[in-house]
Design a protein around this motif. Structure first.
Motif, PDB file in Angstrom:
ATOM      1  N   SER A   1      -0.774 -13.289  13.664  1.00 15.56           N
ATOM      2  CA  SER A   1       0.025 -12.753  14.769  1.00 15.56           C
ATOM      3  C   SER A   1       0.147 -13.763  15.898  1.00 15.56           C
TER       4      SER A   1
ATOM      5  N   ASN B   1       1.123  -7.671  15.257  1.00 14.92           N
ATOM      6  CA  ASN B   1       2.213  -7.980  14.326  1.00 14.92           C
ATOM      7  C   ASN B   1       3.266  -6.875  14.338  1.00 14.92           C
TER       8      ASN B   1
ATOM      9  N   GLN C   1       5.405  -7.319  17.325  1.00 14.68           N
ATOM     10  CA  GLN C   1       6.362  -8.413  17.128  1.00 14.68           C
ATOM     11  C   GLN C   1       7.521  -7.948  16.260  1.00 14.68           C
TER      12      GLN C   1
END
Length: 107
Positions: A58, A96, A99
């Motif tokens: 990440s 993650n 994102q």
């Protein structure tokens, strides 16, 4: 043989941050090369079974790389499947997942 790495999370090694950064840096440069990125995605799928590796990925924006590969190689079904599997593993980590949402995921 590479497409069938072990699926037992306990067999997945913990990768050091510097090594993870180095691998992802190479993959970002080579994202248009279908053979290299497919191999990299298989490795990412495997390594992302381990929570520590998900966190390390990440910080290197691995989700962005996977999404880019999906878009660039949209006519390569094997790559698409491996990339989706890698995303499935990566998105178990909240950073993650954030994102992924920030980049609006996949179409």
């Amino acid at each position: 043989a590479l497409l069938v790495l072990p699926k037992d999370p306990s067999s997945v090694p913990e990768v050091q941050q510097a090594d993870m950064v180095a691998v992802l840096k190479v993959l970002k440069v080579e994202v248009e090369n279908v053979d290299i990125i497919l191999t990299g995605l298989v490795l990412m799928r495997y390594l992302a079974q381990r929570q520590e590796n998900q966190k390390r990925m990440s910080s290197s924006n691995a989700v962005s790389l996977v999404l880019q590969a999906l878009h660039l190689h949209d006519s390569h079904p094997t790559l698409q499947g491996v990339a989706c599997d890698a995303l499935g593993n990566l998105l178990q980590d909240q950073a993650n997942a954030d994102q992924f949402l920030a980049q609006r995921g996949v179409d």
